[in-house]
Motif scaffolding. Structure first.
Motif, PDB file in Angstrom:
ATOM      1  N   ALA A  56      24.535  30.446  18.868  1.00 14.24           N
ATOM      2  CA  ALA A  56      24.266  31.734  19.516  1.00 14.24           C
ATOM      3  C   ALA A  56      22.975  31.646  20.328  1.00 14.24           C
ATOM      4  O   ALA A  56      22.061  30.916  19.967  1.00 14.24           O
ATOM      5  CB  ALA A  56      24.135  32.841  18.468  1.00 14.24           C
ATOM      6  N   TRP A  57      22.917  32.387  21.414  1.00 15.21           N
ATOM      7  CA  TRP A  57      21.721  32.333  22.256  1.00 15.21           C
ATOM      8  C   TRP A  57      20.509  32.960  21.584  1.00 15.21           C
ATOM      9  O   TRP A  57      19.381  32.728  21.996  1.00 15.21           O
ATOM     10  CB  TRP A  57      21.986  32.966  23.620  1.00 15.21           C
ATOM     11  N   ARG A  58      20.700  33.702  20.518  1.00 18.56           N
ATOM     12  CA  ARG A  58      19.572  34.302  19.799  1.00 18.56           C
ATOM     13  C   ARG A  58      19.038  33.406  18.685  1.00 18.56           C
ATOM     14  O   ARG A  58      18.178  33.818  17.922  1.00 18.56           O
ATOM     15  CB  ARG A  58      19.982  35.650  19.217  1.00 18.56           C
ATOM     16  N   ALA A  59      19.530  32.195  18.579  1.00 18.01           N
ATOM     17  CA  ALA A  59      19.120  31.271  17.515  1.00 18.01           C
ATOM     18  C   ALA A  59      17.627  30.952  17.619  1.00 18.01           C
ATOM     19  O   ALA A  59      17.080  30.787  18.716  1.00 18.01           O
ATOM     20  CB  ALA A  59      19.930  29.982  17.593  1.00 18.01           C
ATOM     21  N   ALA A  60      16.977  30.861  16.475  1.00 18.42           N
ATOM     22  CA  ALA A  60      15.541  30.537  16.437  1.00 18.42           C
ATOM     23  C   ALA A  60      15.273  29.171  17.056  1.00 18.42           C
ATOM     24  O   ALA A  60      14.218  28.949  17.659  1.00 18.42           O
ATOM     25  CB  ALA A  60      15.040  30.582  15.000  1.00 18.42           C
ATOM     26  N   ARG A  63      14.562  29.496  20.749  1.00 16.38           N
ATOM     27  CA  ARG A  63      13.197  29.988  21.000  1.00 16.38           C
ATOM     28  C   ARG A  63      12.197  28.844  20.852  1.00 16.38           C
ATOM     29  O   ARG A  63      11.288  28.689  21.653  1.00 16.38           O
ATOM     30  CB  ARG A  63      12.860  31.117  20.040  1.00 16.38           C
ATOM     31  N   GLY A  64      12.382  28.009  19.830  1.00 13.06           N
ATOM     32  CA  GLY A  64      11.504  26.859  19.636  1.00 13.06           C
ATOM     33  C   GLY A  64      11.604  25.864  20.775  1.00 13.06           C
ATOM     34  O   GLY A  64      10.589  25.340  21.254  1.00 13.06           O
ATOM     35  N   TYR A  65      12.819  25.597  21.234  1.00 14.88           N
ATOM     36  CA  TYR A  65      13.009  24.673  22.354  1.00 14.88           C
ATOM     37  C   TYR A  65      12.303  25.190  23.601  1.00 14.88           C
ATOM     38  O   TYR A  65      11.587  24.457  24.276  1.00 14.88           O
ATOM     39  CB  TYR A  65      14.501  24.476  22.644  1.00 14.88           C
ATOM     40  N   LEU A  66      12.503  26.472  23.916  1.00 13.62           N
ATOM     41  CA  LEU A  66      11.882  27.037  25.115  1.00 13.62           C
ATOM     42  C   LEU A  66      10.361  27.067  25.001  1.00 13.62           C
ATOM     43  O   LEU A  66       9.660  26.803  25.979  1.00 13.62           O
ATOM     44  CB  LEU A  66      12.427  28.439  25.376  1.00 13.62           C
ATOM     45  N   SER A  67       9.844  27.385  23.821  1.00  6.43           N
ATOM     46  CA  SER A  67       8.394  27.384  23.620  1.00  6.43           C
ATOM     47  C   SER A  67       7.819  26.001  23.896  1.00  6.43           C
ATOM     48  O   SER A  67       6.807  25.856  24.580  1.00  6.43           O
ATOM     49  CB  SER A  67       8.042  27.816  22.197  1.00  6.43           C
ATOM     50  N   PRO A  73       3.166  29.189  22.988  1.00  7.76           N
ATOM     51  CA  PRO A  73       3.067  29.235  21.517  1.00  7.76           C
ATOM     52  C   PRO A  73       4.378  29.730  20.916  1.00  7.76           C
ATOM     53  O   PRO A  73       5.016  30.625  21.462  1.00  7.76           O
ATOM     54  CB  PRO A  73       1.930  30.226  21.261  1.00  7.76           C
ATOM     55  N   ALA A  74       4.781  29.128  19.837  1.00  9.38           N
ATOM     56  CA  ALA A  74       5.998  29.573  19.146  1.00  9.38           C
ATOM     57  C   ALA A  74       5.749  30.940  18.524  1.00  9.38           C
ATOM     58  O   ALA A  74       4.675  31.224  18.033  1.00  9.38           O
ATOM     59  CB  ALA A  74       6.381  28.567  18.060  1.00  9.38           C
TER      60      ALA A  74
END
Length: 75
Positions: A56-60, A63-67, A73-74
């Motif tokens: 899912a696009w809301r997966a944590a 977010r970590g990959y994009l950070s 910062p994560a």
């Protein structure tokens, strides 16, 4: 300047438009054929390589990959 991210959904059939989301119609399934259809969410980098895939696009993990990719910062 903040990094810019373009979000696009690829769907086999027409779907209603949503704010801040471009929906591309792919009735032939060319995207799934090129990038695989095992995952429900795929991040394709501008160079065409898969940067991330998940359920899912809301997966944590996204977010970590994009950070990490944008040096943010994560959260």
């Amino acid at each position: 300047m903040r990094p810019r991210l373009r979000v696009v959904a690829i769907a086999p059939d027409p779907r209603p438009e949503e704010p801040a989301l471009t929906i591309l119609h792919d009735p032939a399934g060319a995207f799934a054929q090129a990038y695989g259809d095992a995952a429900n969410a795929v991040l394709v980098r501008p160079d065409g390589h898969i940067g991330w895939r998940g359920s899912a696009w809301r997966a944590a993990s996204l977010r970590g990959y994009l950070s990490e990719a944008f040096g943010l910062p994560a959260s």
